[in-house]
Write a protein that holds these residues in place. Structure first.
Motif, short mmCIF file in Angstrom:
data_model
loop_
_atom_site.label_atom_id
_atom_site.label_comp_id
_atom_site.label_asym_id
_atom_site.label_seq_id
_atom_site.Cartn_x
_atom_site.Cartn_y
_atom_site.Cartn_z
N SER A 125 0.83 -1.21 0.00
CA SER A 125 0.00 0.00 0.00
C SER A 125 0.86 1.26 0.00
O SER A 125 0.53 2.25 -0.66
N TRP A 136 -4.35 3.52 -1.78
CA TRP A 136 -4.76 2.29 -2.47
C TRP A 136 -4.52 1.12 -1.55
O TRP A 136 -3.58 1.13 -0.75
N ASN A 137 -5.32 0.08 -1.69
CA ASN A 137 -4.98 -1.20 -1.10
C ASN A 137 -3.90 -1.77 -2.02
O ASN A 137 -4.13 -2.01 -3.21
N TRP A 139 -2.54 -4.69 -2.28
CA TRP A 139 -2.83 -6.01 -2.84
C TRP A 139 -3.75 -5.88 -4.05
O TRP A 139 -3.60 -6.60 -5.03
N VAL A 140 -4.70 -4.95 -3.99
CA VAL A 140 -5.59 -4.72 -5.13
C VAL A 140 -4.82 -4.01 -6.25
O VAL A 140 -4.90 -4.41 -7.41
N GLY A 143 -2.82 -6.32 -8.19
CA GLY A 143 -3.55 -7.44 -8.77
C GLY A 143 -3.46 -8.74 -8.00
O GLY A 143 -3.75 -9.80 -8.55
N LYS A 145 -5.24 -9.27 -5.20
CA LYS A 145 -6.61 -9.50 -4.72
C LYS A 145 -7.53 -8.62 -5.54
O LYS A 145 -7.15 -7.53 -5.95
N ASN A 146 -8.75 -9.11 -5.74
CA ASN A 146 -9.72 -8.24 -6.41
C ASN A 146 -10.33 -7.31 -5.38
O ASN A 146 -10.05 -7.39 -4.19
N ARG A 147 -11.17 -6.44 -5.80
CA ARG A 147 -11.74 -5.44 -4.89
C ARG A 147 -12.62 -6.05 -3.80
O ARG A 147 -12.90 -5.44 -2.81
N ARG A 148 -13.06 -7.28 -4.03
CA ARG A 148 -13.89 -7.94 -3.02
C ARG A 148 -13.06 -8.70 -1.99
O ARG A 148 -13.56 -9.38 -1.14
N GLY A 149 -11.72 -8.61 -2.12
CA GLY A 149 -10.85 -9.22 -1.14
C GLY A 149 -10.45 -10.65 -1.43
O GLY A 149 -9.77 -11.27 -0.65
N THR A 151 -8.41 -13.61 -3.51
CA THR A 151 -7.16 -13.73 -4.24
C THR A 151 -7.39 -14.33 -5.60
O THR A 151 -8.40 -14.88 -5.89
#
Length: 151
Positions: A125, A136-137, A139-140, A143, A145-149, A151
């Motif tokens: 981050s 920003w997250n 991990w998102v 790429g 993790k997607n926005r819903r958390g 992997t």
């Protein structure tokens, strides 16, 4: 007379395909939605999948060898494989690539965090914030993790 192998041409075509075309290829070859990774990742995974389908996947002895190596790492405890604390963290040495506003950024996973432009960081981050100037997250952003958390 032998027919020429169409696979090299299919692989070369990936380089000139648009991102929407690559995503459509992904849907056809994997029967799933493409991950939110960068173009280079999509190209390399599609190239592997095209070759895998045309020439076959890993040999059974290779799969067994990989399974044995995995058992050596976790002592044969299959529960340990799914509950590892850093289960989602890429292994040390992994290079994460992200294109942002036409510039490609490369981050290396280190034993105690991450490195970008020769500087250590504790979190993705922090790197994403340095690149974009906004929160920003990490991990998102990279790429993982997607926005819903997921992997």
């Amino acid at each position: 007379m032998n027919k020429p192998d169409p696979i090299p041409a299919r692989l070369a075509a990936l380089k000139t395909a648009t991102t929407p075309e690559l995503k459509a290829h992904w849907r056809d070859l994997f029967d799933s939605e493409p991950p939110p990774f960068n173009r280079r990742y999509l190209e390399s995974r599609l190239a592997y999948r095209i070759q895998e389908l045309a020439y076959g996947g890993l040999k059974p002895e290779t799969i067994r060898r990989l399974e044995r190596l995995g058992e050596e790492l976790d002592g044969g405890d299959k529960k340990k494989r799914g509950t590892r604390l850093d289960r989602d963290r890429p292994i040390t040495g992994t290079r994460l690539l992200r294109e942002w506003q036409g510039v490609e950024y490369i981050v290396t996973v280190t034993a105690d965090g991450f490195e970008w432009q020769g500087r250590p960081y504790q979190s993705l981050s922090a790197i994403a914030r340095a690149i974009t100037g906004t929160r920003w997250n990490g991990w998102v952003f990279f790429g993982l993790k997607n926005r819903r958390g997921r992997t």
